[in-house]
Design a protein around this motif. Structure first.
Motif, PDB file in Angstrom:
ATOM      1  N   LYS B  11      15.652  17.881  23.881  1.00 46.08           N
ATOM      2  CA  LYS B  11      15.979  16.392  24.476  1.00 46.08           C
ATOM      3  C   LYS B  11      16.530  15.905  23.399  1.00 46.08           C
ATOM      4  O   LYS B  11      15.837  15.523  22.280  1.00 46.08           O
ATOM      5  CB  LYS B  11      14.783  15.876  24.875  1.00 46.08           C
ATOM      6  N   GLY B  12      17.924  15.704  23.310  1.00 45.49           N
ATOM      7  CA  GLY B  12      18.760  14.743  22.431  1.00 45.49           C
ATOM      8  C   GLY B  12      18.494  15.401  20.774  1.00 45.49           C
ATOM      9  O   GLY B  12      18.313  14.575  19.890  1.00 45.49           O
ATOM     10  N   VAL B  13      18.520  16.678  20.858  1.00 43.34           N
ATOM     11  CA  VAL B  13      18.405  16.994  19.301  1.00 43.34           C
ATOM     12  C   VAL B  13      19.625  16.900  18.506  1.00 43.34           C
ATOM     13  O   VAL B  13      20.693  17.318  18.913  1.00 43.34           O
ATOM     14  CB  VAL B  13      17.961  18.722  19.378  1.00 43.34           C
ATOM     15  N   SER B  14      19.301  16.301  17.332  1.00 47.38           N
ATOM     16  CA  SER B  14      20.362  16.203  16.479  1.00 47.38           C
ATOM     17  C   SER B  14      19.958  16.965  15.364  1.00 47.38           C
ATOM     18  O   SER B  14      18.854  16.786  14.633  1.00 47.38           O
ATOM     19  CB  SER B  14      20.938  14.769  16.018  1.00 47.38           C
ATOM     20  N   ARG B  15      21.025  17.236  14.365  1.00 48.49           N
ATOM     21  CA  ARG B  15      20.672  17.831  12.891  1.00 48.49           C
ATOM     22  C   ARG B  15      21.912  17.446  11.795  1.00 48.49           C
ATOM     23  O   ARG B  15      23.038  17.685  12.357  1.00 48.49           O
ATOM     24  CB  ARG B  15      20.526  19.341  13.167  1.00 48.49           C
ATOM     25  N   HIS B  16      21.589  16.652  10.820  1.00 47.50           N
ATOM     26  CA  HIS B  16      22.469  16.285  10.039  1.00 47.50           C
ATOM     27  C   HIS B  16      22.239  17.072   8.854  1.00 47.50           C
ATOM     28  O   HIS B  16      21.071  17.077   8.230  1.00 47.50           O
ATOM     29  CB  HIS B  16      22.205  14.699   9.691  1.00 47.50           C
ATOM     30  N   PHE B  17      23.447  17.203   8.070  1.00 42.28           N
ATOM     31  CA  PHE B  17      22.978  17.587   6.516  1.00 42.28           C
ATOM     32  C   PHE B  17      23.820  16.811   5.870  1.00 42.28           C
ATOM     33  O   PHE B  17      25.236  16.820   5.854  1.00 42.28           O
ATOM     34  CB  PHE B  17      23.749  19.123   6.572  1.00 42.28           C
ATOM     35  N   GLY B  18      22.983  15.958   5.289  1.00 44.78           N
ATOM     36  CA  GLY B  18      23.794  14.603   4.343  1.00 44.78           C
ATOM     37  C   GLY B  18      24.262  14.070   5.463  1.00 44.78           C
ATOM     38  O   GLY B  18      24.100  13.447   6.355  1.00 44.78           O
ATOM     39  N   GLY B  19      25.905  13.852   5.086  1.00 47.02           N
ATOM     40  CA  GLY B  19      26.754  13.062   6.166  1.00 47.02           C
ATOM     41  C   GLY B  19      27.339  13.941   7.148  1.00 47.02           C
ATOM     42  O   GLY B  19      27.694  13.401   8.176  1.00 47.02           O
ATOM     43  N   LEU B  20      27.148  15.297   7.045  1.00 48.88           N
ATOM     44  CA  LEU B  20      27.667  16.127   8.048  1.00 48.88           C
ATOM     45  C   LEU B  20      26.949  16.136   9.356  1.00 48.88           C
ATOM     46  O   LEU B  20      25.618  16.459   9.193  1.00 48.88           O
ATOM     47  CB  LEU B  20      27.930  17.673   7.492  1.00 48.88           C
ATOM     48  N   VAL B  21      27.380  16.227  10.408  1.00 51.75           N
ATOM     49  CA  VAL B  21      26.626  15.992  11.592  1.00 51.75           C
ATOM     50  C   VAL B  21      26.832  17.303  12.252  1.00 51.75           C
ATOM     51  O   VAL B  21      27.971  17.863  12.571  1.00 51.75           O
ATOM     52  CB  VAL B  21      26.992  14.881  12.715  1.00 51.75           C
ATOM     53  N   ALA B  22      25.703  18.203  12.140  1.00 52.74           N
ATOM     54  CA  ALA B  22      26.245  19.916  12.670  1.00 52.74           C
ATOM     55  C   ALA B  22      25.805  19.596  14.179  1.00 52.74           C
ATOM     56  O   ALA B  22      26.187  20.720  14.953  1.00 52.74           O
ATOM     57  CB  ALA B  22      24.936  20.763  11.767  1.00 52.74           C
ATOM     58  N   LEU B  23      24.973  18.885  14.560  1.00 56.13           N
ATOM     59  CA  LEU B  23      24.612  18.850  15.837  1.00 56.13           C
ATOM     60  C   LEU B  23      24.204  17.482  16.213  1.00 56.13           C
ATOM     61  O   LEU B  23      23.363  16.727  15.651  1.00 56.13           O
ATOM     62  CB  LEU B  23      23.188  19.786  15.944  1.00 56.13           C
ATOM     63  N   SER B  24      24.743  17.017  17.357  1.00 59.70           N
ATOM     64  CA  SER B  24      24.372  15.426  17.958  1.00 59.70           C
ATOM     65  C   SER B  24      23.807  15.520  19.253  1.00 59.70           C
ATOM     66  O   SER B  24      24.729  16.066  20.142  1.00 59.70           O
ATOM     67  CB  SER B  24      25.277  14.598  17.458  1.00 59.70           C
ATOM     68  N   ASN B  25      22.762  14.972  19.802  1.00 56.18           N
ATOM     69  CA  ASN B  25      22.426  14.728  20.904  1.00 56.18           C
ATOM     70  C   ASN B  25      22.702  15.975  21.981  1.00 56.18           C
ATOM     71  O   ASN B  25      22.957  15.843  22.892  1.00 56.18           O
ATOM     72  CB  ASN B  25      23.085  13.411  21.426  1.00 56.18           C
ATOM     73  N   PHE B  26      21.992  17.094  21.451  1.00 56.50           N
ATOM     74  CA  PHE B  26      21.943  18.327  22.095  1.00 56.50           C
ATOM     75  C   PHE B  26      20.762  18.471  23.101  1.00 56.50           C
ATOM     76  O   PHE B  26      19.551  18.247  22.577  1.00 56.50           O
ATOM     77  CB  PHE B  26      21.743  19.353  21.225  1.00 56.50           C
ATOM     78  N   SER B  27      20.989  18.490  24.593  1.00 57.73           N
ATOM     79  CA  SER B  27      20.032  18.758  25.468  1.00 57.73           C
ATOM     80  C   SER B  27      20.227  19.828  26.140  1.00 57.73           C
ATOM     81  O   SER B  27      21.353  19.826  26.627  1.00 57.73           O
ATOM     82  CB  SER B  27      20.108  17.386  26.254  1.00 57.73           C
ATOM     83  N   VAL B  28      19.117  20.570  26.410  1.00 56.83           N
ATOM     84  CA  VAL B  28      19.237  21.709  27.510  1.00 56.83           C
ATOM     85  C   VAL B  28      18.010  21.975  27.979  1.00 56.83           C
ATOM     86  O   VAL B  28      16.899  21.549  27.526  1.00 56.83           O
ATOM     87  CB  VAL B  28      20.034  22.840  26.964  1.00 56.83           C
ATOM     88  N   ALA B  29      18.047  22.525  29.261  1.00 54.80           N
ATOM     89  CA  ALA B  29      16.616  23.078  29.947  1.00 54.80           C
ATOM     90  C   ALA B  29      16.897  24.498  30.264  1.00 54.80           C
ATOM     91  O   ALA B  29      17.756  24.704  31.135  1.00 54.80           O
ATOM     92  CB  ALA B  29      16.207  21.955  30.805  1.00 54.80           C
ATOM     93  N   LEU B  30      16.113  25.430  29.746  1.00 52.36           N
ATOM     94  CA  LEU B  30      16.383  26.583  30.078  1.00 52.36           C
ATOM     95  C   LEU B  30      15.130  27.084  30.704  1.00 52.36           C
ATOM     96  O   LEU B  30      13.885  27.012  30.665  1.00 52.36           O
ATOM     97  CB  LEU B  30      16.128  27.768  28.913  1.00 52.36           C
ATOM     98  N   GLU B  31      15.348  27.949  31.989  1.00 48.33           N
ATOM     99  CA  GLU B  31      14.103  28.263  32.971  1.00 48.33           C
ATOM    100  C   GLU B  31      13.524  29.607  32.417  1.00 48.33           C
ATOM    101  O   GLU B  31      14.335  30.703  31.851  1.00 48.33           O
ATOM    102  CB  GLU B  31      14.757  28.328  34.181  1.00 48.33           C
ATOM    103  N   GLN B  32      12.381  30.050  32.912  1.00 46.75           N
ATOM    104  CA  GLN B  32      11.845  31.276  32.875  1.00 46.75           C
ATOM    105  C   GLN B  32      12.759  32.338  33.373  1.00 46.75           C
ATOM    106  O   GLN B  32      13.251  32.129  34.646  1.00 46.75           O
ATOM    107  CB  GLN B  32      10.488  31.302  33.150  1.00 46.75           C
ATOM    108  N   GLY B  33      13.005  33.537  32.863  1.00 48.01           N
ATOM    109  CA  GLY B  33      13.705  34.710  33.471  1.00 48.01           C
ATOM    110  C   GLY B  33      15.273  34.369  33.492  1.00 48.01           C
ATOM    111  O   GLY B  33      15.868  35.202  34.154  1.00 48.01           O
ATOM    112  N   GLU B  34      15.796  33.547  33.080  1.00 47.63           N
ATOM    113  CA  GLU B  34      17.099  32.986  32.924  1.00 47.63           C
ATOM    114  C   GLU B  34      17.849  33.558  31.636  1.00 47.63           C
ATOM    115  O   GLU B  34      17.329  33.800  30.577  1.00 47.63           O
ATOM    116  CB  GLU B  34      17.319  31.520  33.068  1.00 47.63           C
TER     117      GLU B  34
END
Lengths: 499, 258
Positions: B11-34
């Motif tokens: 849910k809305g996962v972000s990851r910054h390295f200093g000023g670098l935004v490697a990942l911003s507002n990442f959301s996904v839902a994976l189902e079993q067996g998918e």
């Protein structure tokens, strides 16, 4: 159902002997072998080979093997380059030596003075004091580290405040509270000293009763055992203390940190009045028979040294070949992959250090009671390096390699010192009384004398040649004995084929 | 709990390295067996997603849930024990250990016997080690590696090393399997076998699979759903057909129609 882990472990077809049979079978041999060390010690004594010098070398070989095998667990199996093994050995040697010197000063020569209970109580009291003091420090450490999340630090802070207030109250009741409660460290340390004294006082009362249970013939042995185990446990505690903060380090950095630890131990000993400072500590030796006429010096400790050597080999071997051992190897091979496979690297590194340090401590205790004299310089950097050389020369990860290398490298300098005497010793059953009976030509005598004088040069040369010929060690990481790995269990598909 | 409840939720996962935004507002839902795919051009942040999920990096913001349990901020060890196993872009096997031992390491966390049990070879330790031997050989058999069980892992051919890494990951009994470029360096024949294997793994072990892959053929044919990442942001999401038709994806990543 959806939250259950997938069922890889369900289809089981296991064969082979019943598990408890395996357990029984694999635990019978070791005690028998250890007990057999007593008659074997007598045999060595009666053999035509024996003299004081020879038996001393044999005993040193046993101690070296114990040290090398325990270091192999850390350096070879777990892949953590430790240069501090002599430090662990020193902890075991000085703690065991101090305990017997203080509480059973004459235990080897006069069994009636043996006091296993006091020696054991000494280590127990030490452990209690250490865990209390260490626990307080740990609470403060954790509280400080957790300050980013204040609510988690609160219980710790509260515990420290309560403990300080409690100590303050006791001190006040004794009229010793000159300081406010928050400046109480000297008084807390003094209270820990009181705890120590109290436990020793209790032990002194209980000791005669405990000693009356031990049969007279086992009194000295029990005391030695208590001292050895105490020294081992203290060394293991040192392994834990070294392990926790330094295990974030890898490779060379870890080596430097462990080297520093060993030096701290040595410097602490050099500055400690109780441990004899730089002049060394005299310890009641266990090598002297109660009746000196009866046997040669050194023979009495033979079963202890070789018994513990066997135990060390079996424990390290089983550990290395168990699930835990596989985890240790995984940490050695790739820490990141190990973590992604659910292996806690720190836990396993500390495990290797604690177990390795325990047996180094035992070996130290044996060394202390072998000669009856401890010098801080015998536990310096050179000793650590010597042990690392044994492990590397034997082949990193190979337990039999470590045994072989430790035996050879302990014996080699002695052989080089006086090769003719060793030859004469081996030929003694054929009537050779000494080196002069060999009737060697003068040039050979001179050459051998020259070798003896420069033996460390030849020793170093041999090391270089061996490393050039066998760059991965004598056994190259393999074992001398074949690694049998029978799969009693076969995959279900294969079992169907067989039916 | 219903079978269709999402297994892994970001849910809305972000990851910054200093000023670098490697990942911003990442959301996904994976189902079993998918079987889900994660694609994007080089440096889009795909491996960062895996590293954040497996606890190598803590997310700067956002939440990660596995089967209803919050797992963001846990250590890689704890994440693995919670039920997420992964493989690495550059293969990371325990090179000096045997193929069998590599897989057995994965079973360690299922062991109930302790240090003392191992030292005295307690009946439980004996029973468990046999059980793990069976299960490990079974796994190796599944992956066509049973004959090489005694070999040193680093001596295996490349394709076999990739398969062994998946086998080792499955030995930790995960609910969710993350594969970081499993087909990299494989020839077409090996790739076809790998796709078959991934489908089989999904059925046999009932795990969810999340794949990062550059080979479009592989990803389009086995994934039910694909997330496309560019510059740390999701630019498209949907079935392979939908993603292939998305003009933004074509512009940012594919360049030309596949």
């Amino acid at each position: 159902m959806s939250s259950r882990k997938s069922d890889i472990l369900l289809p089981l077809v296991a064969g082979g002997p019943r598990p408890w049979v395996v357990t029984l079978r694999s635990n019978i041999l070791l005690p028998v072998l250890v007990v057999l060390m007593w008659p074997l010690g007598r045999l060595v004594e009666w053999s035509p080979y024996v003299n004081d010098y020879f038996s001393h070398v044999v005993l040193m070989v046993g101690i070296s093997v114990t040290l090398a095998v325990s270091l192999q667990l850390i350096n070879g199996v777990a892949g953590q380059f430790s240069l501090g093994h002599a430090g662990f050995m020193a902890v075991g040697a000085y703690m065991a030596g101090y305990a017997t010197k203080t509480y059973a000063p004459d235990f080897a020569a006069a069994p009636q003075t043996a006091d296993a209970a006091m020696v054991a109580a000494f280590f127990l009291a030490l452990l209690v004091v250490m865990t209390t003091g260490g626990g307080l420090l740990a609470v403060i450490f954790v509280a400080v580290r957790r300050t980013r999340r204040v609510h988690r630090a609160l219980p710790g802070v509260l515990a420290v405040v309560l403990a300080a207030w409690f100590v303050h109250d006791i001190s006040a009741a004794r009229g010793q509270a000159e300081l406010p409660w928050y400046l109480l460290w000297p008084q807390i340390l003094a209270r820990l000293g009181d705890v120590f004294e109290w436990i020793m006082g209790m032990a002194a009362k209980a000791a005669p009763a405990v000693n009356s249970i031990v049969p007279a013939c086992m009194k000295s042995g029990t005391t030695l055992l208590a001292a050895l185990l105490g020294g081992g446990i203290m060394a293991a505690a040192a392994g834990l203390i070294v392990g926790l903060p330094t295990l974030r380090l890898r490779g060379d950095y870890l080596a430097i940190a462990t080297l520093g630890f060993a030096e701290i131990i040595r410097v602490a000993v050099v500055n400690s009045e109780a441990l004899g400072k730089a002049t060394g500590l005299s310890v009641p030796p266990y090598s002297i028979e109660p009746n000196p006429e009866e046997g040669m010096a050194g023979q009495r400790i033979f079963p202890w040294i070789y018994g513990w050597m066997l135990i060390t080999i079996v424990v390290v071997w089983r550990l290395a070949n168990s699930a835990k051992g596989r985890a240790l190897q995984a940490v050695r091979e790739d820490e990141t992959a190990a973590a992604a496979t659910g292996i806690d690297a720190t836990h396993h590194k500390v495990l290797a250090f604690v177990v390795g340090a325990f047996f180094a401590g035992i070996a130290g205790g044996l060394y202390a009671h072998l000669d009856g004299y401890l010098n801080p310089n015998s536990f310096g950097i050179m000793k650590s390096i010597e042990l690392v050389v044994m492990v590397t020369l034997g082949g990193l990860g190979s337990i039999s390699g470590a045994i072989l290398a430790a035996a050879v490298l302990t014996w080699l300098p002695e052989l080089l010192r006086a090769p003719a005497d060793w030859a004469a010793l081996l030929l003694r059953p054929f009537g050779v009384r000494g080196a002069e009976d060999l009737h060697m030509p003068q040039w050979l005598v001179d050459a051998l004398a020259a070798v003896g004088e420069n033996r460390m040069v030849f020793y170093a040369l041999l090391l270089i040649v061996m490393m050039l010929l066998r760059p991965r060690g004598l056994l190259g990481g393999r074992e001398l004995w074949p690694q049998r790995r029978t799969l009693h269990a076969r995959p279900p598909a294969a079992t169907e084929d067989m039916a | 709990m219903s079978e269709r409840a999402p297994l892994l939720v970001l849910k809305g996962v972000s990851r910054h390295f200093g000023g670098l935004v490697a990942l911003s507002n990442f959301s996904v839902a994976l189902e079993q067996g998918e079987i889900a795919g994660l694609i994007g051009p080089n440096g889009a942040g795909k491996t960062t997603v895996f590293n954040v999920v497996t606890g190598v990096y803590a997310p700067t913001a956002g939440e990660i849930h596995l089967a209803g349990r919050r797992i963001d901020g846990l250590s890689p060890v704890a994440v693995n024990r919670a039920g997420i196993a992964r493989t690495f872009q550059n293969i990371r096997l325990f090179g000096g250990m045997s193929v069998l031992d590599n897989v057995l390491v994965g079973f360690n966390q299922s062991a109930e016997h302790g240090l003392l049990g191992a030292l005295v070879r307690s009946p439980r330790a004996v029973r468990e080690s046999r059980m793990f031997d069976v299960a490990a050989m079974d796994l190796l058999d599944t992956f066509g590696l049973a004959d090489q069980a005694a070999q040193v892992a680093r001596n295996l051919p490349y394709g076999a090393q990739r398969r062994l890494e998946i086998a080792r990951a499955l030995a930790t009994r995960p609910k969710m399997l993350l594969l970081d470029e499993p087909a990299a360096g494989m020839n077409p024949q090996e790739k076809a076998e790998l796709m078959e294997l991934i489908r089989f793994v999904r059925e046999r072990f009932r795990v969810g699979v999340w794949i990062i892959e550059h080979d479009m053929k592989v990803i389009m044919s086995i994934c039910q759903r694909i997330t496309v990442l560019d510059h740390g942001e999701i630019i498209a999401e949907g079935t392979p057909a939908e993603v292939q038709a998305d003009p933004r994806v074509i512009e940012a990543y594919l360049g030309e129609p596949v």
